[in-house]
Structures are given as C-alpha cells and as structure tokens.
Design a protein around this motif. Structure first.
Motif, short mmCIF file in Angstrom:
data_model
loop_
_atom_site.label_atom_id
_atom_site.label_comp_id
_atom_site.label_asym_id
_atom_site.label_seq_id
_atom_site.Cartn_x
_atom_site.Cartn_y
_atom_site.Cartn_z
N LEU A 9 9.84 12.32 0.78
CA LEU A 9 10.59 11.37 1.46
C LEU A 9 9.98 11.23 2.87
O LEU A 9 9.88 12.34 3.68
CB LEU A 9 11.85 11.66 1.47
N LEU A 10 9.57 10.09 3.25
CA LEU A 10 8.97 9.81 4.45
C LEU A 10 9.88 8.93 5.36
O LEU A 10 10.50 8.07 4.72
CB LEU A 10 7.42 9.49 4.47
N ASP A 11 9.75 8.98 6.67
CA ASP A 11 10.49 7.91 7.57
C ASP A 11 9.56 6.77 7.58
O ASP A 11 8.61 6.46 7.15
CB ASP A 11 10.63 8.66 8.94
N ALA A 12 10.44 5.93 8.34
CA ALA A 12 9.88 4.33 8.35
C ALA A 12 8.42 4.36 9.03
O ALA A 12 7.79 3.50 8.84
CB ALA A 12 10.64 3.50 9.06
N TRP A 18 -0.02 7.16 8.30
CA TRP A 18 -0.95 7.52 7.01
C TRP A 18 -2.10 6.76 7.21
O TRP A 18 -3.20 7.09 6.93
CB TRP A 18 -0.32 7.49 5.66
N GLU A 19 -1.80 5.53 7.31
CA GLU A 19 -3.05 4.39 7.30
C GLU A 19 -3.89 4.60 8.54
O GLU A 19 -5.08 4.49 8.58
CB GLU A 19 -2.39 2.93 7.22
N ARG A 20 -3.34 5.11 9.71
CA ARG A 20 -4.07 5.15 10.93
C ARG A 20 -5.02 6.48 10.67
O ARG A 20 -6.09 6.37 11.08
CB ARG A 20 -3.18 5.60 12.04
#
Length: 52
Positions: A9-12, A18-20
């Motif tokens: 579970l990850l926050d918003a 992750w993409e950065r």
C-alpha cells in the motif's frame, strides 16, 4: 524486504515519486560492470574450454 509481499500500500504521492526516480538516467557502476564481466562460478564450462 518487499519480495515476500503480495500487496504493497502506497500513499497518493508514491506513484509520482516512483516515476521521478525511475526516469533518472542509470548510473555507471564500474564494480558491478566488472562483476558481470567475470565468468559465473556456477556455470559449467563448455566442453572446449579448459577448467580453471
């Protein structure tokens, strides 16, 4: 640590972070390059190659 997890579970903000991180260019790691160029100690030598 995450290899045994089926769900994480990850926050918003996590997908953007992750993409950065993944959009950065890969670093050159000379030690890793040397390691990957060495023959594997687990590979069986080919019939035409001498054993060391």
């Amino acid at each position: 640590m995450l290899a045994d997890r089926q769900h994480v579970l990850l926050d918003a903000d996590a997908p953007q972070e992750w993409e950065r991180i993944n959009s950065r260019p890969a670093r050159s790691l000379p030690g890793l390059t040397r390691l990957l160029e060495r023959p594997s100690p687990f590979a069986k030598p080919a019939a035409d190659q001498p054993q060391t």
